[in-house]
Design an enzyme around this catalytic site. Structure first.
Site, PDB file in Angstrom:
ATOM      1  N   THR A 135     -23.481  46.475 -16.328  1.00  0.00           N
ATOM      2  CA  THR A 135     -22.690  47.815 -15.856  1.00  0.00           C
ATOM      3  C   THR A 135     -22.270  48.487 -17.349  1.00  0.00           C
ATOM      4  OG1 THR A 135     -20.553  48.359 -15.343  1.00  0.00           O
ATOM      5  CG2 THR A 135     -20.614  46.043 -16.347  1.00  0.00           C
ATOM      6  N   ASP A 136     -22.122  49.876 -17.105  1.00  0.00           N
ATOM      7  CA  ASP A 136     -21.874  50.684 -18.256  1.00  0.00           C
ATOM      8  C   ASP A 136     -20.322  50.403 -18.786  1.00  0.00           C
ATOM      9  OD1 ASP A 136     -20.194  51.784 -16.199  1.00  0.00           O
ATOM     10  OD2 ASP A 136     -21.005  53.897 -16.258  1.00  0.00           O
ATOM     11  N   GLU A 137     -19.457  49.749 -18.051  1.00  0.00           N
ATOM     12  CA  GLU A 137     -18.364  49.419 -18.273  1.00  0.00           C
ATOM     13  C   GLU A 137     -17.969  48.835 -19.769  1.00  0.00           C
ATOM     14  OE1 GLU A 137     -15.321  48.346 -15.482  1.00  0.00           O
ATOM     15  OE2 GLU A 137     -16.147  49.703 -13.958  1.00  0.00           O
ATOM     16  N   TYR A 161     -12.582  42.413 -16.170  1.00  0.00           N
ATOM     17  CA  TYR A 161     -14.140  42.507 -15.568  1.00  0.00           C
ATOM     18  C   TYR A 161     -15.127  42.900 -16.793  1.00  0.00           C
ATOM     19  CZ  TYR A 161     -18.131  44.762 -13.498  1.00  0.00           C
ATOM     20  OH  TYR A 161     -19.318  45.132 -13.081  1.00  0.00           O
ATOM     21  N   LYS A 165     -18.297  40.731 -17.944  1.00  0.00           N
ATOM     22  CA  LYS A 165     -19.770  41.080 -18.109  1.00  0.00           C
ATOM     23  C   LYS A 165     -20.350  41.578 -19.612  1.00  0.00           C
ATOM     24  CE  LYS A 165     -21.791  42.467 -15.179  1.00  0.00           C
ATOM     25  NZ  LYS A 165     -22.966  41.744 -14.022  1.00  0.00           N
TER      26      LYS A 165
HETATM   27  P1  NAD Z   1     -20.172  42.603  -4.923  1.00  0.00           P
HETATM   28  O1  NAD Z   1     -19.000  42.180  -5.474  1.00  0.00           O
HETATM   29  O2  NAD Z   1     -20.450  43.633  -3.855  1.00  0.00           O
HETATM   30  O3  NAD Z   1     -21.229  41.491  -4.724  1.00  0.00           O
HETATM   31  C1  NAD Z   1     -21.496  40.257  -5.749  1.00  0.00           C
HETATM   32  C2  NAD Z   1     -22.028  39.070  -4.763  1.00  0.00           C
HETATM   33  O4  NAD Z   1     -22.069  38.042  -5.731  1.00  0.00           O
HETATM   34  C3  NAD Z   1     -21.476  38.728  -3.607  1.00  0.00           C
HETATM   35  O5  NAD Z   1     -22.475  38.654  -2.681  1.00  0.00           O
HETATM   36  C4  NAD Z   1     -20.753  37.420  -3.848  1.00  0.00           C
HETATM   37  O6  NAD Z   1     -20.632  36.730  -2.828  1.00  0.00           O
HETATM   38  C5  NAD Z   1     -21.729  36.873  -4.945  1.00  0.00           C
HETATM   39  N1  NAD Z   1     -21.186  35.891  -5.791  1.00  0.00           N
HETATM   40  C6  NAD Z   1     -19.924  35.982  -6.498  1.00  0.00           C
HETATM   41  N2  NAD Z   1     -19.756  34.859  -7.112  1.00  0.00           N
HETATM   42  C7  NAD Z   1     -20.742  34.164  -7.271  1.00  0.00           C
HETATM   43  C8  NAD Z   1     -20.942  32.783  -7.510  1.00  0.00           C
HETATM   44  N3  NAD Z   1     -20.285  32.101  -8.358  1.00  0.00           N
HETATM   45  N4  NAD Z   1     -22.304  32.041  -7.309  1.00  0.00           N
HETATM   46  C9  NAD Z   1     -22.792  32.864  -6.486  1.00  0.00           C
HETATM   47  N5  NAD Z   1     -22.763  34.272  -5.907  1.00  0.00           N
HETATM   48  C10 NAD Z   1     -21.583  34.806  -6.197  1.00  0.00           C
HETATM   49  O7  NAD Z   1     -21.062  43.303  -6.298  1.00  0.00           O
HETATM   50  P2  NAD Z   1     -22.078  44.548  -6.526  1.00  0.00           P
HETATM   51  O8  NAD Z   1     -21.231  45.819  -6.514  1.00  0.00           O
HETATM   52  O9  NAD Z   1     -23.267  44.459  -5.712  1.00  0.00           O
HETATM   53  O10 NAD Z   1     -22.487  44.360  -8.099  1.00  0.00           O
HETATM   54  C11 NAD Z   1     -23.680  43.622  -8.271  1.00  0.00           C
HETATM   55  C12 NAD Z   1     -23.825  43.392  -9.438  1.00  0.00           C
HETATM   56  O11 NAD Z   1     -24.160  44.633 -10.370  1.00  0.00           O
HETATM   57  C13 NAD Z   1     -22.768  42.760 -10.649  1.00  0.00           C
HETATM   58  O12 NAD Z   1     -23.153  42.123 -11.468  1.00  0.00           O
HETATM   59  C14 NAD Z   1     -22.103  43.982 -11.049  1.00  0.00           C
HETATM   60  O13 NAD Z   1     -21.438  43.695 -12.313  1.00  0.00           O
HETATM   61  C15 NAD Z   1     -23.184  44.967 -11.538  1.00  0.00           C
HETATM   62  N6  NAD Z   1     -22.975  46.583 -11.318  1.00  0.00           N
HETATM   63  C16 NAD Z   1     -22.179  47.032 -10.097  1.00  0.00           C
HETATM   64  C17 NAD Z   1     -22.077  48.297  -9.986  1.00  0.00           C
HETATM   65  C18 NAD Z   1     -21.269  49.068  -9.081  1.00  0.00           C
HETATM   66  O14 NAD Z   1     -21.000  50.134  -9.087  1.00  0.00           O
HETATM   67  N7  NAD Z   1     -20.917  48.367  -7.790  1.00  0.00           N
HETATM   68  C19 NAD Z   1     -22.459  49.073 -11.166  1.00  0.00           C
HETATM   69  C20 NAD Z   1     -23.282  48.654 -12.132  1.00  0.00           C
HETATM   70  C21 NAD Z   1     -23.272  47.212 -12.325  1.00  0.00           C
HETATM   71  O1  DAU Z   2     -19.086  51.906 -13.888  1.00  0.00           O
HETATM   72  C1  DAU Z   2     -19.664  50.748 -13.021  1.00  0.00           C
HETATM   73  C2  DAU Z   2     -18.612  49.966 -12.351  1.00  0.00           C
HETATM   74  O2  DAU Z   2     -18.199  50.833 -11.311  1.00  0.00           O
HETATM   75  C3  DAU Z   2     -18.998  48.759 -11.885  1.00  0.00           C
HETATM   76  O3  DAU Z   2     -19.489  47.624 -13.025  1.00  0.00           O
HETATM   77  C4  DAU Z   2     -17.949  47.819 -11.090  1.00  0.00           C
HETATM   78  O4  DAU Z   2     -18.571  46.746 -10.523  1.00  0.00           O
HETATM   79  C5  DAU Z   2     -17.680  48.739  -9.968  1.00  0.00           C
HETATM   80  O5  DAU Z   2     -16.735  48.343  -9.101  1.00  0.00           O
HETATM   81  C6  DAU Z   2     -17.424  50.202 -10.379  1.00  0.00           C
HETATM   82  O6  DAU Z   2     -16.057  50.088 -11.329  1.00  0.00           O
HETATM   83  P1  DAU Z   2     -14.900  51.160 -11.114  1.00  0.00           P
HETATM   84  O7  DAU Z   2     -13.705  50.547 -11.602  1.00  0.00           O
HETATM   85  O8  DAU Z   2     -15.298  52.348 -11.618  1.00  0.00           O
HETATM   86  O9  DAU Z   2     -15.014  51.478  -9.517  1.00  0.00           O
HETATM   87  P2  DAU Z   2     -13.922  51.648  -8.287  1.00  0.00           P
HETATM   88  O10 DAU Z   2     -14.525  52.316  -7.175  1.00  0.00           O
HETATM   89  O11 DAU Z   2     -12.875  50.492  -8.380  1.00  0.00           O
HETATM   90  O12 DAU Z   2     -12.941  52.861  -8.875  1.00  0.00           O
HETATM   91  C7  DAU Z   2     -13.600  54.253  -9.040  1.00  0.00           C
HETATM   92  C8  DAU Z   2     -12.652  55.140  -9.762  1.00  0.00           C
HETATM   93  O13 DAU Z   2     -11.503  55.323  -8.798  1.00  0.00           O
HETATM   94  C9  DAU Z   2     -11.828  54.337 -10.741  1.00  0.00           C
HETATM   95  O14 DAU Z   2     -11.445  55.522 -11.829  1.00  0.00           O
HETATM   96  C10 DAU Z   2     -10.603  54.042 -10.094  1.00  0.00           C
HETATM   97  C11 DAU Z   2     -10.523  55.017  -9.142  1.00  0.00           C
HETATM   98  N1  DAU Z   2      -9.784  54.598  -7.839  1.00  0.00           N
HETATM   99  C12 DAU Z   2     -10.141  53.488  -7.124  1.00  0.00           C
HETATM  100  C13 DAU Z   2      -9.507  52.873  -6.002  1.00  0.00           C
HETATM  101  C14 DAU Z   2     -10.083  51.355  -5.388  1.00  0.00           C
HETATM  102  C15 DAU Z   2      -8.510  55.421  -7.279  1.00  0.00           C
HETATM  103  O15 DAU Z   2      -8.070  56.478  -7.456  1.00  0.00           O
HETATM  104  N2  DAU Z   2      -8.019  54.766  -5.920  1.00  0.00           N
HETATM  105  C16 DAU Z   2      -8.452  53.624  -5.359  1.00  0.00           C
HETATM  106  O16 DAU Z   2      -7.980  53.256  -4.559  1.00  0.00           O
END
Ligand code: NAD
Ligand code: DAU
Length: 354
Positions: A135-137, A161, A165
């Site tokens: 992730t970019d975080e 989180y 990561k």
């Molecule tokens: P998600 O939470 O939707 O899915 C995570 C999956 O991992 C789930 O299916 C869960 O059951 C599985 N999991 C969790 N713990 C586990 C374990 N111990 N063993 C096996 N499986 C397990 O997450 P996502 O949004 O699909 O993110 C996937 C990846 O991409 C993550 O590594 C996250 O850090 C990264 N990422 C997410 C975003 C985003 O915006 N969602 C952006 C950048 C990177």
């Molecule tokens: O940047 C990549 C990341 O993006 C991933 O690594 C994470 O897995 C993914 O969950 C996401 O993280 P964020 O914290 O940026 O996503 P989230 O959707 O939780 O929140 C996006 C923005 O919206 C953040 O600034 C918080 C705000 N927010 C979120 C929720 C859930 C609100 O204002 N209200 C809300 O109820």
């Protein structure tokens, strides 16, 4: 049959990746390893249930013996590591699971893969890849005038989180430098699209809007995220897997910086167009709520390396991707209703109690 092994393939991005991968009829089989936490959903994978190229294993990545068995049975040519605890707000309420899965789980997977990879023949060993989805975080928070995150931006994670990561990224890097494991790391910005669990901003706002509930914007709504349609993230991962240079990291982003309030306004306007309310606009449901502790102000990705080296560019604009996403949620209410039962209700009650 040749295989890839995917972890977390029942989650949002992993499942989108598996579905896109298997839509290519000539693609390798997929060993899909997922613990099925609250975020994992077998129903997302229903369309590939009968595809003999898809093998699903409900396995925790912390279970070394189970990983060893899967690797020796299916002998994958690559491992793509999506599995993680991924929600920042949950990491604030309870960081332990994040340390366990994201750090201990990644370490356990790396150890299992190292043992398997060490025993491969020379050609298979050279061709093998371990692709770590990050992730970019990990780069922390930007000021309004700062340049976007590049691959050389120093790590400065701010939440449990992102710290977990960052630790996993460092482990992956170390396995390349120390053992020569051919690793690739991608650091992507915020994804959105189909099958997104409705605890994250975009699906939460769509589902709350349709249920007539408040749209809870944290703080002043001026935090900035850089949005990428999930299928564009998946296409970037395919490119990096195919042609990325082992040991390198690649930033993935959509060049779509938006404030949260802008995102919510755009969603409301789309819903007003696609499913108008009897009275007023969905914007009337917007409510400002208590800010997230330690809330990062701005994320933005410089994705030029990926474009320069591998020719990757996102296919969707923010407008086209968001329109498709809103339409997907309107068309897939049974999927939404299913995930919103059970554990999801407990989370909403805890997070939005005030
Ligand atoms: P998600 O939470 O939707 O899915 C995570 C999956 O991992 C789930 O299916 C869960 O059951 C599985 N999991 C969790 N713990 C586990 C374990 N111990 N063993 C096996 N499986 C397990 O997450 P996502 O949004 O699909 O993110 C996937 C990846 O991409 C993550 O590594 C996250 O850090 C990264 N990422 C997410 C975003 C985003 O915006 N969602 C952006 C950048 C990177
Ligand atoms: O940047 C990549 C990341 O993006 C991933 O690594 C994470 O897995 C993914 O969950 C996401 O993280 P964020 O914290 O940026 O996503 P989230 O959707 O939780 O929140 C996006 C923005 O919206 C953040 O600034 C918080 C705000 N927010 C979120 C929720 C859930 C609100 O204002 N209200 C809300 O109820």
């Amino acid at each position: 049959m040749s295989h890839i092994l995917v972890t977390g393939g029942a989650g949002f991005i992993g499942a989108n990746f598996v579905l896109a991968w298997l839509s290519d009829k000539s693609a390798d089989g997929v060993i899909n390893v997922d613990k099925l936490t609250y975020a994992g959903n077998r129903k997302t994978l229903a369309s590939v249930d009968d595809d003999p190229r898809h093998v699903f294993s409900q396995t925790d990545i912390c279970d070394r013996a189970a990983l060893d068995e899967l690797l020796t049975t299916y002998r994958p040519r690559a491992v793509l590591h999506f599995a993680a605890e991924s929600h920042v707000d949950r990491s604030i309420h309870g960081p332990a699971e994040f340390i366990q899965t994201n750090i201990v789980g990644t370490f356990t997977l790396l150890e299992a893969v190292r043992a398997y990879w060490s025993g491969l023949e020379d050609v298979a060993k050279a061709d093998f890849r371990f692709l770590h989805v990050s992730t970019d975080e990990v780069f922390g928070s930007l000021g309004p005038a700062d340049h976007q995150f590049s691959e050389t931006t120093p790590y400065a994670p701010n939440s449990p989180y992102s710290a977990s990561k960052a630790a996993s990224d460092h482990l992956v890097r170390a396995y390349h430098h120390t053992y020569g494991l051919p690793v690739l790391t991608t650091n992507c910005s915020n994804n959105y699209g189909p099958y997104h669990f409705p605890e994250k901003l975009i699906p939460l706002m769509i589902t709350n809007a349709l249920m007539g509930k408040p749209l809870p914007v944290y703080g002043d709504g001026q935090n900035v995220r850089d949005w990428l349609y999930v299928r564009d993230h998946c296409s970037a991962i395919r490119e990096v897997l195919a042609r990325g240079r082992p040991g390198e990291t690649y930033n993935v982003g959509g060049w779509n910086e938006k404030t949260n309030l802008d995102v919510v306004h755009t969603l409301c306007d789309l819903l007003d167009q696609f499913k108008p309310k009897a009275n007023g606009s969905y914007r009337d449901q917007i409510t400002f709520v208590k800010d997230r502790p330690g809330h990062d102000r701005r994320y933005a990705i410089d994705a030029r390396k990926l474009e320069r080296e591998l020719g990757w560019k996102p296919a969707e604009t923010f407008e086209s991707g968001l329109g498709k996403t809103v339409q997907w949620y309107l068309d897939n209410q049974p999927w939404v209703e299913d995930v919103m039962s059970g554990e999801y209700r407990n989370w909403v009650a805890k997070q939005y109690a005030a």
